[in-house]
Design a protein around this motif. Structure first.
Motif, short mmCIF file in Angstrom:
data_model
loop_
_atom_site.label_atom_id
_atom_site.label_comp_id
_atom_site.label_asym_id
_atom_site.label_seq_id
_atom_site.Cartn_x
_atom_site.Cartn_y
_atom_site.Cartn_z
N ILE A 267 0.78 -1.03 0.03
CA ILE A 267 0.04 -0.09 -0.25
C ILE A 267 0.87 1.18 -0.13
CG2 ILE A 267 -1.58 1.31 1.25
CD1 ILE A 267 -2.93 -1.41 2.35
N LEU B 109 0.77 4.34 -2.69
CA LEU B 109 0.67 5.61 -2.29
C LEU B 109 1.69 6.48 -2.91
CD1 LEU B 109 -0.85 5.18 1.23
CD2 LEU B 109 -1.99 5.87 -0.76
N GLY C 284 -4.42 6.68 -5.13
CA GLY C 284 -5.25 6.99 -3.92
C GLY C 284 -5.65 8.65 -4.08
N ASP C 285 -5.08 9.30 -5.20
CA ASP C 285 -5.43 10.81 -5.47
C ASP C 285 -6.86 10.81 -5.86
OD1 ASP C 285 -5.11 9.74 -8.00
OD2 ASP C 285 -3.64 11.51 -8.56
N PRO D 157 -9.77 8.93 -4.22
CA PRO D 157 -10.06 7.92 -3.19
C PRO D 157 -11.41 7.16 -3.45
CG PRO D 157 -10.43 10.26 -2.49
CD PRO D 157 -9.82 10.28 -3.89
N HIS E 13 -8.07 2.61 -8.14
CA HIS E 13 -7.16 3.12 -7.12
C HIS E 13 -7.16 2.39 -5.87
CE1 HIS E 13 -5.42 7.12 -8.55
NE2 HIS E 13 -6.28 6.63 -9.54
N VAL F 46 -4.46 0.25 -2.78
CA VAL F 46 -4.30 1.02 -1.35
C VAL F 46 -5.17 0.42 -0.38
CG1 VAL F 46 -3.47 3.02 -2.71
CG2 VAL F 46 -5.90 2.91 -1.98
N SER G 33 5.54 14.11 -2.16
CA SER G 33 6.04 12.63 -2.87
C SER G 33 7.10 11.97 -2.41
CB SER G 33 5.80 12.86 -4.41
OG SER G 33 4.23 13.20 -4.48
N ILE H 218 7.16 10.38 0.97
CA ILE H 218 6.29 9.18 1.01
C ILE H 218 7.04 7.96 0.61
CG2 ILE H 218 4.12 7.92 0.30
CD1 ILE H 218 2.71 10.77 0.66
#
Length: 288
Positions: A25, A29, A34-35, A37, A42, A46, A182, A185
């Motif tokens: 996950i 991400l 996930g942008d 949601p 997507h 995730v 980004s 992450i």
């Protein structure tokens, strides 16, 4: 100076990596899933349950340590940059499990004094029963090691070049935004190089601020292909190869362009329109 024999015969230890659904996950991400949601394409990458992996996750699993820093290689590590990346998928990577790989050196090519050298590194991702999931290949460009063959080393034939994108307008185009965070992450998938998180390190390397990982941009290319070619079914991505041309800064939008060929393959490049800068080139996509 690069030591051809030491690099060519470098003995990589086998790397075994166990990972969980949480890691899968987090990788998704990190490349921007996930942008949206509420989109099912997507969510299945995730959210636990029917979780699926993105094929480009192969690039971060069971990878070798910083082998080029070994003084026996003679490589000027400070001037090493990622040149190209390729994955060939044989089956979808499980959402959680244990994979192992032993990397090996392929071609080592001297481009000439002042022009750098290229080294090809590959590995097979297998599970503990020996089942093959992916072949992962990268080339690294050694800016400080050109001309080594003039001192007794060998220069191999270079790998087959990836094709340049057509000059015609693309058949498909998609813009994907990155976040300001980004890189922070994506680094949690294993690449903790401070170039992507420490402003002072980035400035010393000649950048105004930390840059996005090249493999994050590559992962976003996989995401773009999944979105426009196969309705987010990553199992259909058979091959993805690309050349790294320029870095992305977190927060920028990347435009991916794809050209369709009659044999069913695609070519790809990617750019940051606001800077008119190509960041990936010579991309190739094959679908199963």
């Amino acid at each position: 100076m690069l030591n051809y024999e030491a690099v060519k015969n470098y003995e990589f230890p086998e790397v075994t990596q166990s990972y969980t659904e949480r890691d899968t996950i987090l990788y998704a991400l990190g490349i921007g899933f996930g942008d949206d949601p509420v989109h099912p394409g997507h969510l299945r990458h995730v959210v636990e349950g029917e979780l699926r992996t993105v094929p480009s996750m192969a690039t971060v699993l069971a990878k070798p340590d910083r082998w080029a820093t070994d003084p026996r290689t003679g490589i000027d590590f400070v001037k090493l940059v990622h040149g190209e990346q390729e994955i060939v998928m044989h089956r979808p990577i499980p959402a959680a499990g244990t994979l192992r790989a032993r990397s090996q050196i392929g071609a080592i090519c001297d481009k000439g004094a002042g022009k750098g050298a290229v080294v090809e590194v590959s590995r097979e991702l297998r599970d503990t029963d020996g089942v093959l999931y992916a072949n992962v290949r990268q080339t690294v460009f050694l800016r400080g090691d050109g001309g080594y063959s003039q001192h007794g080393g060998t220069s191999d034939e270079p790998p087959a070049p990836l094709p340049a994108a057509p000059t015609a307008p693309p058949d498909l185009e998609v813009d994907l935004a990155t976040l300001e965070q980004s890189a922070l992450i994506y680094r949690l998938s294993g690449d903790l190089n401070p170039l992507h998180s420490n402003p002072e390190t980035a400035r010393k390397a000649g950048f105004p601020r930390p840059i996005l990982h090249g493999l994050c941009t590559y992962g976003m290319a996989a995401r773009a292909a999944m979105q426009v070619l196969c309705e987010y079914d990553g199992a259909r991505i058979r091959r993805l190869a690309a050349r790294f041309s320029s870095p992305v800064f977190p927060g920028e939008t990347i435009r991916f362009r794809l050209w369709r060929h009659t044999d069913g393959t695609f070519q790809l490049d990617a750019s940051v329109p606001e800077r008119n800068t190509t960041v990936l080139s010579h991309g190739v996509i094959e679908l199963a």
